[in-house]
Scaffold this motif. Structure first.
Motif, short mmCIF file in Angstrom:
data_model
loop_
_atom_site.label_atom_id
_atom_site.label_comp_id
_atom_site.label_asym_id
_atom_site.label_seq_id
_atom_site.Cartn_x
_atom_site.Cartn_y
_atom_site.Cartn_z
N LEU A 99 1.60 9.21 -12.98
CA LEU A 99 1.02 10.55 -13.03
C LEU A 99 -0.09 9.82 -13.28
CD1 LEU A 99 3.06 13.35 -12.80
CD2 LEU A 99 1.53 12.40 -11.21
N TYR A 100 -0.31 9.36 -14.23
CA TYR A 100 -0.82 8.84 -15.19
C TYR A 100 -1.70 8.11 -14.42
CZ TYR A 100 1.47 11.60 -19.19
OH TYR A 100 1.14 12.53 -19.87
N PHE A 101 -1.53 7.67 -13.80
CA PHE A 101 -2.61 6.04 -12.64
C PHE A 101 -3.10 6.61 -11.78
CE2 PHE A 101 0.30 4.41 -16.28
CZ PHE A 101 -0.73 3.89 -16.90
N ILE A 102 -2.88 8.20 -10.70
CA ILE A 102 -3.15 8.45 -9.68
C ILE A 102 -4.50 8.20 -9.23
CG2 ILE A 102 -1.06 9.78 -9.15
CD1 ILE A 102 -3.38 12.48 -9.87
N PHE A 103 -5.44 8.37 -10.48
CA PHE A 103 -6.99 7.80 -10.06
C PHE A 103 -6.74 6.43 -9.44
CE2 PHE A 103 -6.33 6.74 -15.09
CZ PHE A 103 -7.26 5.72 -14.89
N LEU A 104 -6.19 6.38 -10.27
CA LEU A 104 -6.61 3.70 -9.65
C LEU A 104 -5.42 4.21 -8.55
CD1 LEU A 104 -5.23 2.26 -12.35
CD2 LEU A 104 -8.22 2.15 -11.18
N THR A 105 -4.09 4.35 -8.71
CA THR A 105 -3.16 3.95 -7.24
C THR A 105 -3.70 4.37 -5.51
OG1 THR A 105 -1.93 5.52 -8.41
CG2 THR A 105 -0.70 3.52 -8.10
N GLY A 106 -4.09 6.02 -5.86
CA GLY A 106 -4.84 6.31 -4.46
C GLY A 106 -5.72 6.29 -3.64
N PRO A 107 -6.90 5.50 -4.51
CA PRO A 107 -7.58 4.37 -3.93
C PRO A 107 -7.23 2.89 -3.56
CG PRO A 107 -8.30 6.10 -6.12
CD PRO A 107 -7.23 5.84 -5.79
N ILE A 108 -6.43 2.65 -4.95
CA ILE A 108 -6.51 0.97 -4.01
C ILE A 108 -5.38 1.07 -3.22
CG2 ILE A 108 -4.33 -0.69 -4.98
CD1 ILE A 108 -5.21 -0.25 -7.63
N LEU A 143 -0.67 8.93 1.49
CA LEU A 143 -0.40 9.58 0.65
C LEU A 143 -1.32 8.80 -0.73
CD1 LEU A 143 2.59 8.21 0.36
CD2 LEU A 143 2.07 10.16 0.28
N GLY A 144 -2.47 8.64 -0.38
CA GLY A 144 -3.44 7.85 -1.15
C GLY A 144 -4.38 9.16 -1.06
N ALA A 172 0.90 -1.48 0.14
CA ALA A 172 0.56 -0.25 -0.09
C ALA A 172 1.06 1.45 -0.02
CB ALA A 172 -0.96 0.08 1.08
N LEU A 173 1.36 1.47 1.15
CA LEU A 173 3.27 2.21 1.43
C LEU A 173 3.03 2.73 -0.82
CD1 LEU A 173 4.19 4.36 2.67
CD2 LEU A 173 5.66 2.84 2.80
N LEU A 174 4.12 1.93 -0.98
CA LEU A 174 4.58 1.40 -2.03
C LEU A 174 3.81 2.05 -3.41
CD1 LEU A 174 7.31 -1.36 -2.23
CD2 LEU A 174 7.98 1.30 -2.64
N LEU A 175 2.26 1.66 -3.69
CA LEU A 175 1.31 2.15 -4.31
C LEU A 175 1.78 3.97 -4.17
CD1 LEU A 175 -1.44 -0.33 -4.62
CD2 LEU A 175 -0.05 0.74 -6.65
N GLY A 176 0.85 4.80 -2.80
CA GLY A 176 1.08 5.37 -2.50
C GLY A 176 2.03 6.63 -2.54
N ALA A 177 3.27 5.66 -2.00
CA ALA A 177 4.39 6.90 -2.74
C ALA A 177 4.89 6.47 -4.04
CB ALA A 177 5.26 6.73 -2.12
N SER A 178 4.31 6.20 -5.03
CA SER A 178 4.72 5.66 -6.26
C SER A 178 4.69 6.82 -7.72
CB SER A 178 3.28 4.43 -7.19
OG SER A 178 2.31 5.01 -7.21
N PRO A 179 4.48 7.92 -7.34
CA PRO A 179 3.77 9.05 -8.06
C PRO A 179 5.02 9.45 -8.16
CG PRO A 179 1.83 9.16 -7.17
CD PRO A 179 2.46 7.75 -6.91
#
Ligand SMILES: [Zn+2]
Ligand SMILES: [Zn+2]
Ligand SMILES: [Zn+2]
Lengths: 214, 316
Positions: A136-145, A174-175, A121-128
């Protein structure tokens, strides 16, 4: 079993084995500390036939009717012979309970893999932040996930060794920031499109110069 | 970190913190738990005290990168070499970045890894990657040994006799060791660096300053080699020396690229435009020639040692 040098594979002389300080391998000159335990020289324990023989009045094993029971399973209570019993950290189990317990992850000592949802979860949150351009194109996905994983697995078994929840908390923050960023972008697009429309209509009504003549 | 009451493990000294994976060792009631962390998950291995047959600790040369890293370095140097022929400016930039990473990695290696530990059970021998420093590894091995001896009810002193009593034939072919593999891998690197020096024509430098600086550089290298060679086994010493040379080859290569890039004005018979820079370039060039010479000598020594240490079929 022969005690061999881990570097060159040749058998080590006795003065190197269990020496208090590091010694050199005479063959390859590597500096070694070798601890050998009695289990190395002991032959593999063979269950004596006497321990299995069923005498008059003895209880017999659940799986082997002709063999003497020596213990019972701590989970299902079945009588077990010396062949069937499995000693696991002081707990006696029968083979079937061991298998089902291992499959259902009830027995901690049989687990050999755990997923770390908090780091995921942390890596997804910090991925951008970690991979700025493509993610950056996927923040609408990575944040909620990231938020979903943090809440869904807040109480899931995490690690066998001590671990705190800080990764989940940072992942949620971060999410939320990512979701906020998406909301801000959507709002910006919405307002800019609204602000653009009258200008567009205005430009249609205002007559242009003679250049635009078709 | 304090242990929780419901938590049956205590931390053993030694841990490895990598970027993509880490490892640690925990002492349980009747076993030790080896935790391999791959960031997204943890993998566990348990070694029960009654099953542990032996623990090995092998002190390694401080400079001992895995063979894959050496291959990567060789490929990187080759790439820079190719670039230096076609696009000088880019090669210099890349050379800097490459050197930076190389020196950071070398520093990391010399600072952190000093031993290899493995544990032997009836099922085979496993590497304990978290025990990679001699001090921590020895503390951990001592603590594990105490528990294993208690569990197996033996005294350590009576083991050597048993080992001695067993015949010691070498039925299986010993696996080629890491250090040996690494030794062989360094050879192409050395040859490459020598070729790099030979690739350029060698006009005589017109400044005594450059030749003197090159000689000083070579003397420093030889002093470092002597220092390392004094630290223990000969094979290990040469391994360490080769790695120092590997690092210097990066420098040498950079010097060569520098020469390649800026030496156009000082081809013999032309005037020198920027004396300080070209003098530095020539110094690097001279140093690199000395390093290449030392490299070739070290290559011969390594090859000789490797051939001498080749495990033979007969008993020692
Ligand atoms: Zn050896
Ligand atoms: Zn059972
Ligand atoms: Zn049975």
């Amino acid at each position: 079993m022969i005690i061999a040098c881990p570097n060159c594979g040749r058998s080590l002389p006795p003065e190197v084995i269990n020496a208090p300080e590091l010694r050199f391998c005479p063959a390859c000159n590597s500096n070694l500390l070798v601890r050998v335990f009695p289990a190395n020289s002991r032959a593999k324990a063979v269950i004596a036939p006497a321990a299995l023989a069923l005498a008059e009045g003895d209880a017999s094993c659940f799986h082997h009717a002709t063999k003497r029971a020596v213990s019972s399973c701590s989970q299902c209570g079945r009588f077990l012979c010396a062949l069937c019993e499995v000693d696991l950290s002081g707990q006696i189990l029968c083979p079937s309970c061991l298998e089902s317990g291992g499959a259902k992850k009830k027995i901690r000592n049989l687990e050999n893999h755990r997923t770390l949802w908090d780091t995921t979860a942390l890596l997804l949150g910090a991925s951008p932040l970690l991979l700025p351009f493509p993610m950056l194109y996927f923040i609408f996905l990575t944040g909620p996930i990231a938020i979903f994983l943090s809440i869904r697995h807040w109480k899931s078994p995490s690690s066998l060794i001590p671990r705190t929840k800080w990764r989940f908390i940072v992942a949620i923050v971060l999410g939320l920031l990512q979701v906020g960023a998406v909301a801000a972008i959507v709002a910006l697009l919405f307002y800019s499109s609204r602000a653009y429309r009258p200008r567009f209509e205005q430009s249609k009504t205002i007559p242009r110069g003679p250049v635009r003549k078709r | 970190m304090t242990a929780r009451p419901d938590f049956p493990y205590r931390k053993l000294p030694g841990a490895r913190h990598g970027i993509i994976s880490g490892a640690s060792l925990w002492l349980g009631i009747d076993h030790i738990l080896h935790v391999k962390n791959t960031r997204f998950a943890e993998d566990y291995r348990r070694y029960y005290f009654s099953d542990i047959q032996a623990i090995y600790l092998q002190r390694t040369a401080r400079f001992a990168p895995p063979p894959l890293v050496v291959i990567a370095v060789i490929l990187g140097l080759l790439a820079i070499l190719v670039l230096s022929i076609t696009r000088h400016g880019l090669a210099v930039e890349l050379g800097w970045i490459f050197l930076l990473f190389l020196s950071a990695y070398a520093a990391w290696l010399c600072m952190f890894r000093s031993c290899i530990c493995s544990i032997q059970t009836a099922l085979g021998t496993d590497r304990l990657s978290c025990l990679h420093r001699v001090t921590a590894a020895r503390a951990a091995v001592d603590r594990i040994s105490d528990h294993v001896l208690t569990a197996q009810g033996g005294v350590q002193e009576d083991v050597p006799e048993q080992v001695e009593a067993t015949p010691q034939p070498l039925e299986h072919k010993p696996p080629r060791s890491r250090e040996q593999l690494f030794g062989w891998l360094t050879l192409p690197f050395i040859l490459l660096s020598s070729v790099l020096v030979m690739r350029l024509p060698l006009p005589i430098p017109d400044t005594p300053f450059a030749a003197a600086l090159g000689a000083i550089l070579a003397a420093v290298i030889l002093a470092v080699l002597a220092l390392i060679a004094g630290r223990g086994g000969r094979f290990r010493a040469v391994q360490g020396a080769l790695l120092v040379l590997t690092l210097l080859c990066g420098l040498e290569l950079y010097g060569l690229i520098l020469v390649n890039t800026y030496s156009q004005p000082i081809h013999i018979g032309r005037t020198v435009d920027t004396p300080s820079l070209t003098q530095f370039a020539w110094a690097a060039h001279m140093g690199s020639i000395w390093v290449a010479g030392a490299n070739i000598a070290a290559a011969f020594v390594t090859a000789a040692l490797l051939l001498r240490n080749q495990p033979s079929r007969s008993n020692p």
